[in-house]
Each structure stands twice: as structure tokens, then as C-alpha cells.
Motif scaffolding. Sequence first.
Motif, PDB file in Angstrom:
ATOM      1  N   ARG A  25      16.683  -2.764   7.577  1.00  0.00           N
ATOM      2  CA  ARG A  25      18.124  -3.067   7.637  1.00  0.00           C
ATOM      3  C   ARG A  25      18.634  -3.537   6.271  1.00  0.00           C
ATOM      4  NH1 ARG A  25      16.530  -4.393  12.550  1.00  0.00           N
ATOM      5  NH2 ARG A  25      16.497  -6.623  12.836  1.00  0.00           N
ATOM      6  N   GLU A  26      17.851  -4.398   5.622  1.00  0.00           N
ATOM      7  CA  GLU A  26      18.268  -4.934   4.325  1.00  0.00           C
ATOM      8  C   GLU A  26      18.260  -3.875   3.228  1.00  0.00           C
ATOM      9  OE1 GLU A  26      16.033  -8.438   3.322  1.00  0.00           O
ATOM     10  OE2 GLU A  26      16.678  -9.486   5.142  1.00  0.00           O
ATOM     11  N   THR A  27      17.385  -2.897   3.333  1.00  0.00           N
ATOM     12  CA  THR A  27      17.256  -1.847   2.323  1.00  0.00           C
ATOM     13  C   THR A  27      18.280  -0.726   2.536  1.00  0.00           C
ATOM     14  OG1 THR A  27      14.896  -2.334   2.216  1.00  0.00           O
ATOM     15  CG2 THR A  27      15.602  -0.288   1.217  1.00  0.00           C
ATOM     16  N   HIS A  28      18.752  -0.558   3.773  1.00  0.00           N
ATOM     17  CA  HIS A  28      19.689   0.514   4.126  1.00  0.00           C
ATOM     18  C   HIS A  28      20.909   0.482   3.213  1.00  0.00           C
ATOM     19  CE1 HIS A  28      21.199   3.463   6.999  1.00  0.00           C
ATOM     20  NE2 HIS A  28      22.374   2.924   6.786  1.00  0.00           N
ATOM     21  N   ILE A  76      -1.131   0.487  -5.454  1.00  0.00           N
ATOM     22  CA  ILE A  76      -1.624   0.335  -4.088  1.00  0.00           C
ATOM     23  C   ILE A  76      -3.002  -0.316  -4.138  1.00  0.00           C
ATOM     24  CG2 ILE A  76      -2.281   1.521  -1.962  1.00  0.00           C
ATOM     25  CD1 ILE A  76      -0.343   3.776  -2.781  1.00  0.00           C
ATOM     26  N   PRO A  77      -3.150  -1.470  -3.497  1.00  0.00           N
ATOM     27  CA  PRO A  77      -4.460  -2.133  -3.551  1.00  0.00           C
ATOM     28  C   PRO A  77      -5.512  -1.381  -2.743  1.00  0.00           C
ATOM     29  CG  PRO A  77      -2.974  -3.361  -2.133  1.00  0.00           C
ATOM     30  CD  PRO A  77      -2.184  -2.229  -2.727  1.00  0.00           C
ATOM     31  N   ASN A  78      -6.738  -1.449  -3.215  1.00  0.00           N
ATOM     32  CA  ASN A  78      -7.869  -0.892  -2.474  1.00  0.00           C
ATOM     33  C   ASN A  78      -8.227  -1.946  -1.429  1.00  0.00           C
ATOM     34  OD1 ASN A  78     -10.078   0.402  -1.539  1.00  0.00           O
ATOM     35  ND2 ASN A  78     -11.208   0.361  -3.459  1.00  0.00           N
ATOM     36  N   ASP A  79      -7.711  -1.771  -0.243  1.00  0.00           N
ATOM     37  CA  ASP A  79      -7.735  -2.823   0.760  1.00  0.00           C
ATOM     38  C   ASP A  79      -8.505  -2.384   1.994  1.00  0.00           C
ATOM     39  OD1 ASP A  79      -7.130  -4.840   2.573  1.00  0.00           O
ATOM     40  OD2 ASP A  79      -5.012  -4.877   2.053  1.00  0.00           O
ATOM     41  N   ARG A  80      -9.550  -3.104   2.328  1.00  0.00           N
ATOM     42  CA  ARG A  80     -10.365  -2.753   3.504  1.00  0.00           C
ATOM     43  C   ARG A  80      -9.603  -2.947   4.808  1.00  0.00           C
ATOM     44  NH1 ARG A  80     -16.052  -2.640   3.266  1.00  0.00           N
ATOM     45  NH2 ARG A  80     -15.884  -3.385   5.382  1.00  0.00           N
ATOM     46  N   ARG A  81      -8.530  -3.712   4.777  1.00  0.00           N
ATOM     47  CA  ARG A  81      -7.761  -3.957   5.989  1.00  0.00           C
ATOM     48  C   ARG A  81      -6.616  -2.954   6.163  1.00  0.00           C
ATOM     49  NH1 ARG A  81      -5.841  -9.644   5.149  1.00  0.00           N
ATOM     50  NH2 ARG A  81      -4.467  -9.006   6.831  1.00  0.00           N
ATOM     51  N   ALA A  82      -6.450  -2.020   5.223  1.00  0.00           N
ATOM     52  CA  ALA A  82      -5.371  -1.040   5.286  1.00  0.00           C
ATOM     53  C   ALA A  82      -5.594  -0.074   6.450  1.00  0.00           C
ATOM     54  CB  ALA A  82      -5.292  -0.263   3.975  1.00  0.00           C
ATOM     55  N   VAL A  83      -4.527   0.217   7.188  1.00  0.00           N
ATOM     56  CA  VAL A  83      -4.644   1.136   8.323  1.00  0.00           C
ATOM     57  C   VAL A  83      -3.621   2.264   8.300  1.00  0.00           C
ATOM     58  CG1 VAL A  83      -5.753  -0.543   9.837  1.00  0.00           C
ATOM     59  CG2 VAL A  83      -3.261  -0.335   9.840  1.00  0.00           C
ATOM     60  N   GLY A  84      -2.611   2.189   7.437  1.00  0.00           N
ATOM     61  CA  GLY A  84      -1.617   3.256   7.400  1.00  0.00           C
ATOM     62  C   GLY A  84      -0.372   2.852   6.642  1.00  0.00           C
ATOM     63  N   SER A  85       0.748   3.506   6.983  1.00  0.00           N
ATOM     64  CA  SER A  85       1.995   3.277   6.263  1.00  0.00           C
ATOM     65  C   SER A  85       3.157   3.083   7.234  1.00  0.00           C
ATOM     66  CB  SER A  85       2.285   4.460   5.335  1.00  0.00           C
ATOM     67  OG  SER A  85       2.566   5.623   6.099  1.00  0.00           O
ATOM     68  N   ILE A  86       4.252   2.587   6.687  1.00  0.00           N
ATOM     69  CA  ILE A  86       5.469   2.393   7.459  1.00  0.00           C
ATOM     70  C   ILE A  86       6.642   2.644   6.517  1.00  0.00           C
ATOM     71  CG2 ILE A  86       5.516  -0.103   7.005  1.00  0.00           C
ATOM     72  CD1 ILE A  86       6.573  -0.407   9.936  1.00  0.00           C
ATOM     73  N   HIS A  87       7.637   3.382   7.005  1.00  0.00           N
ATOM     74  CA  HIS A  87       8.824   3.593   6.185  1.00  0.00           C
ATOM     75  C   HIS A  87      10.016   3.895   7.081  1.00  0.00           C
ATOM     76  CE1 HIS A  87       7.804   7.886   6.674  1.00  0.00           C
ATOM     77  NE2 HIS A  87       9.055   8.140   6.299  1.00  0.00           N
ATOM     78  N   SER A  88      11.192   3.799   6.471  1.00  0.00           N
ATOM     79  CA  SER A  88      12.413   4.023   7.242  1.00  0.00           C
ATOM     80  C   SER A  88      13.013   5.385   6.943  1.00  0.00           C
ATOM     81  CB  SER A  88      13.441   2.928   6.929  1.00  0.00           C
ATOM     82  OG  SER A  88      13.929   3.052   5.607  1.00  0.00           O
TER      83      SER A  88
END
Length: 182
Positions: A25-28, A76-88
Motif C-alpha cells: 500500500r505504501e509503495t503503490h 540478496i543474502p545467501n540465506d538458509r532460511r530463504a523460501v521464496g519471494s513476494i511482490h505486488s
Amino acid sequence: MRLFRSSEILGIAADALDFALEASRETHPNEYMGFLRGEPARNFDLDRSGTVITEVLIVPGTRSDETSATVDNNMIPNDRRAVGSIHSHPNGVLRPSDADLDTFGQGRVHIILGHPYGPDDWRAFDQNGDPRDLDVLDVDLPDPEEFFDFTESDLDLDYGAVEAESTRREDRGGRDDGGFFR
């Protein structure tokens, strides 16, 4: 080494989804983009094994406009906890574009948030762009303010101890025999 782990994604924490909807909402009218991180379900006393999406990571330097968001891959960090992406999608379309599909190869779940960014204005997809179910889970996440709950005195160093360690190191010929933690 794989960036994304292999356990089943059980759902997304309601607070993480709310954060992403508010950021959208804030980025829209520009697109919003982030990456999803998860924790083991056992951390939340769930009676299933798998991963719960708990965080939305915003990458510094992300550039966005009304039709796209671009992330510098070096940030983008090399992160073992990463599972995917999200975008609007500011246009409200809740299906992946061809450009989205090109980025979905990394990760196991990808969420698209559509204008007007209400509680039902989102969909989850797998890495092939096929819709997938993703539960919204009411789990208690650690308060982010607790992470930053410290005072100036917590930051003060015992400079006498630092100087003593420096002297001991000099006595060993400048060698550091064990790093910060011994």
C-alpha cells in the motif's frame, strides 16, 4: 549449496503477510518486492513438521516503478532460511507475468499481492507459477522491538579488558589464538 531448503512450507504468519500488504500500500502505485524467510514449525509448537514463513526481507537498493521491481542480485543474502519471494501487482492482477515466471525458479513459494492490498488480495504460487495453497497462520512471532531493546550502557565496552587482551596478543607475537569466542 542450495539457497532454499527442502521442508514443506506450511503457511505464512499473519503478521508477515500484514507487513507485506502494508508495504505494498505504501509503495503503490509502484511495485513492491521482498524475499520470504521461514522458521521450523516446531518453533511455534505446531503439530506438523515443516516451515512457517515468518519474515519479509527487503533488499537495499531495490528499484521499482509502476510495472516492475528490480533487485541487485549482489545484494540478496545467501540465506538458509530463504523460501521464496513476494511482490505486488499495482494493477491488481493476481497471476504471474512472464517476467515473474523467469524469477520463480529460486524458492518454493512466491506470493503476488494485488491492489487494493486487502486481506484477500493475494495469491501464492509454486516455482512453476502454478497456484498453491498457503495457509495464513496465527502464530506468535518475536517482537521486533525486543531485538533492539538495549540501552547505551549495553553498548559500553570494558576498555580495560580490551586493552588487556591487546597486551596479551602482543605478548604472543601478535597472534590471535582463538578469535572472539574462546
